[in-house]
Enzyme design. Structure first.
Site, PDB file in Angstrom:
ATOM      1  N   PHE A   1     -11.398  10.871  -6.485  1.00  0.00           N
ATOM      2  CA  PHE A   1     -10.006  10.701  -6.075  1.00  0.00           C
ATOM      3  C   PHE A   1      -9.205  10.304  -7.302  1.00  0.00           C
ATOM      4  CE2 PHE A   1      -6.337   8.251  -4.716  1.00  0.00           C
ATOM      5  CZ  PHE A   1      -5.785   9.097  -3.769  1.00  0.00           C
TER       6      PHE A   1
ATOM      7  N   ASP B   1     -11.679   7.972 -15.281  1.00  0.00           N
ATOM      8  CA  ASP B   1     -10.643   7.395 -14.430  1.00  0.00           C
ATOM      9  C   ASP B   1     -11.131   6.032 -13.951  1.00  0.00           C
ATOM     10  OD1 ASP B   1      -8.971   6.575 -12.388  1.00  0.00           O
ATOM     11  OD2 ASP B   1      -8.811   8.560 -11.452  1.00  0.00           O
TER      12      ASP B   1
ATOM     13  N   LYS C   1      -4.382   0.260 -10.819  1.00  0.00           N
ATOM     14  CA  LYS C   1      -4.530  -0.725  -9.730  1.00  0.00           C
ATOM     15  C   LYS C   1      -4.568  -2.206 -10.140  1.00  0.00           C
ATOM     16  CE  LYS C   1      -6.220   2.098  -5.962  1.00  0.00           C
ATOM     17  NZ  LYS C   1      -6.644   3.442  -6.303  1.00  0.00           N
TER      18      LYS C   1
HETATM   19  C1  LIG Z   1      -6.001   4.737  -6.355  1.00  0.00           C
HETATM   20  C2  LIG Z   1      -6.551   5.658  -7.372  1.00  0.00           C
HETATM   21  C3  LIG Z   1      -5.732   6.580  -8.031  1.00  0.00           C
HETATM   22  C4  LIG Z   1      -4.275   6.755  -7.680  1.00  0.00           C
HETATM   23  O1  LIG Z   1      -3.539   5.631  -7.975  1.00  0.00           O
HETATM   24  P1  LIG Z   1      -2.047   5.471  -7.344  1.00  0.00           P
HETATM   25  O2  LIG Z   1      -1.530   4.229  -7.996  1.00  0.00           O
HETATM   26  O3  LIG Z   1      -2.243   5.346  -5.868  1.00  0.00           O
HETATM   27  O4  LIG Z   1      -1.278   6.659  -7.701  1.00  0.00           O
HETATM   28  C5  LIG Z   1      -6.294   7.350  -9.024  1.00  0.00           C
HETATM   29  N1  LIG Z   1      -7.590   7.250  -9.347  1.00  0.00           N
HETATM   30  C6  LIG Z   1      -8.417   6.375  -8.737  1.00  0.00           C
HETATM   31  C7  LIG Z   1      -9.838   6.292  -9.142  1.00  0.00           C
HETATM   32  C8  LIG Z   1      -7.927   5.560  -7.711  1.00  0.00           C
HETATM   33  O5  LIG Z   1      -8.740   4.718  -7.077  1.00  0.00           O
END
Ligand SMILES: *Cc1c(COP(=O)(O)O)cnc(C)c1O
Length: 392
Positions: A135, A220, A249
């Site tokens: 994700f 990521d 986050k």
């Molecule tokens: C939550 C998340 C995102 C997206 O972040 P947003 O601030 O909601 O746009 C991208 N990559 C990972 C691994 C995430 O957990």
């Protein structure tokens, strides 16, 4: 399971777009790992705003840093720089191991990934390999890297040539990456998939495969970064040096901020005119991130997260209705014997605990890094009763 009626959630359904479904609660206040709803009911927050509230709610260091910065200088454009911006970039590079690198500051996880995606295009290549179950966010570019069909299909065609491979499968990765591949994009721990940890050797293999083909390794760490796993970044345990790391986050502890870190040759791929943002690098957001990092250091939270995370995982695994517990530090996922995760979320809420169900069978916990032993013990004591009430 009597949920008192809520005027706020009723008004929400008329004023807010229905992108998230109806809100489970209207919250009014938080302190440490605790939040209170509009009826005065108290909860232990074991989700932490989805791995965002690193320092819990209303941490004095975060409140002071944001307040002081807003009172001093709240925003400048990217025609100018500020102390907090430069200090944060330097700090992130140091925490990533002190390699040569440069930082682009953004406002969210999706936006960090969007910037990184554009950065990979500056290699002159367009193919990206990402993982099934991954994700990366909801903007068009971040969505192009996200495998889940239900998220993607309503918005196709999405940009890029993206190949998805099963997560953790070295052979599949080796087969998918070619000399046309710009980047391999992976989470060191797949959060939204229900906390799936990269098998030992996987990230090192990805590093070697990327090197063999001249591709970038992009990790990521939007969910797994900034102390969440008991390391500053989850990939550090694997002893690989990525080319690109994306963060968001937990970085601002609740204040919106994201970051793209480019190491080595990735540091200079984006050049003037290639990318930008109005809010990115905002001094208040940078001051918040510096307060988060400083507090993790001052309160020795990496050690705390490692110890308490293990206790919570052991406690959860003790119930036979839990078939597997995964994760590192305070990013924790578990599998239930039955597809009752939604009922568990509700039963936990009734019992005064906030947890999350990323899939019908999985529960995820991402509590504040300041979670106390007392709160963890209270949750573990309540856990069997929660599973009883949920009919697991
Ligand atoms: C939550 C998340 C995102 C997206 O972040 P947003 O601030 O909601 O746009 C991208 N990559 C990972 C691994 C995430 O957990």
């Amino acid at each position: 399971m009597s949920t008192p009626t809520s005027e706020l959630t009723e008004r929400y359904t008329h004023a807010l777009m229905n992108t998230f479904g109806p809100p489970k609660l209207a919250l009014v206040r938080g302190e440490g790992s605790h939040v209170w709803d509009e009826h005065g009911k108290e909860y232990v927050d074991l989700l932490g705003g989805i791995a965002v509230n690193s320092l819990g709610h209303a941490h004095p260091a975060l409140v002071a840093a944001v307040t002081e910065q807003l009172q001093t200088l709240g925003h400048v454009s990217n025609f100018f720089t500020t102390g907090p911006q430069v200090e944060l970039a330097e700090k992130l590079l140091a925490l990533l191991g002190g390699h040569e690198g440069k930082v682009f500051l953004a406002n969210s996880g999706a936006e960090a990934n969007e910037g990184a995606f554009k950065l990979t295009r500056r290699t002159g290549r367009t193919h990206v390999v990402a993982a099934e179950g991954g994700f990366h966010g909801r903007t068009m570019g971040a969505l192009a890297l996200t495998s889940k069909a239900a998220y993607r299909e309503p918005f196709e065609p999405l940009p890029g040539e993206v190949t998805f491979v099963p997560y953790g499968d070295v052979e599949a990765l080796a087969a998918a990456v070619t000399d046309q591949t710009a980047a391999i994009c992976l989470e060191p721990i797949q959060g939204e998939a229900g906390v799936v940890v990269a098998p030992d050797g996987y990230l090192a293999a990805a590093r070697a495969i990327a090197d063999e083909h001249g591709a970038l390794l992009w990790l990521d760490e939007v969910q797994s970064g900034v102390g969440r796993t008991g390391e500053w970044f989850a990939h550090l345990r694997h002893e690989v040096v990525p080319d690109v790391v994306t963060l968001a986050k937990g970085l601002g502890g609740g204040y919106p901020i994201g970051a793209v870190v480019g190491l080595g040759r990735a540091a200079d791929l984006l050049q003037p005119g290639n990318h930008g943002t109005t809010f990115g690098g905002n001094p208040v957001a940078c001051a918040a991130a510096l307060a988060v990092i400083g507090t993790i250091e001052d309160e020795h939270l990496l050690e705390h997260v490692t110890v308490i995370g293990q206790k919570v995982r052991d406690g959860l695994a003790a119930d036979p209705r839990v078939t597997e517990v995964r994760g590192e530090g305070l990013l924790i996922g578990l599998d239930l014997v039955s597809e009752t995760a939604a009922q568990v979320v509700e039963a936990a809420q009734d019992a005064g605990f906030i947890v999350n169900a990323p899939t019908p069978r999985r529960i995820r916990l991402a509590p504040p890094l300041v979670l106390t032993d007392e709160d963890a013990a209270a949750f573990l004591a309540a856990w069997p009763g929660i599973l009883d009430a949920a009919g697991v």
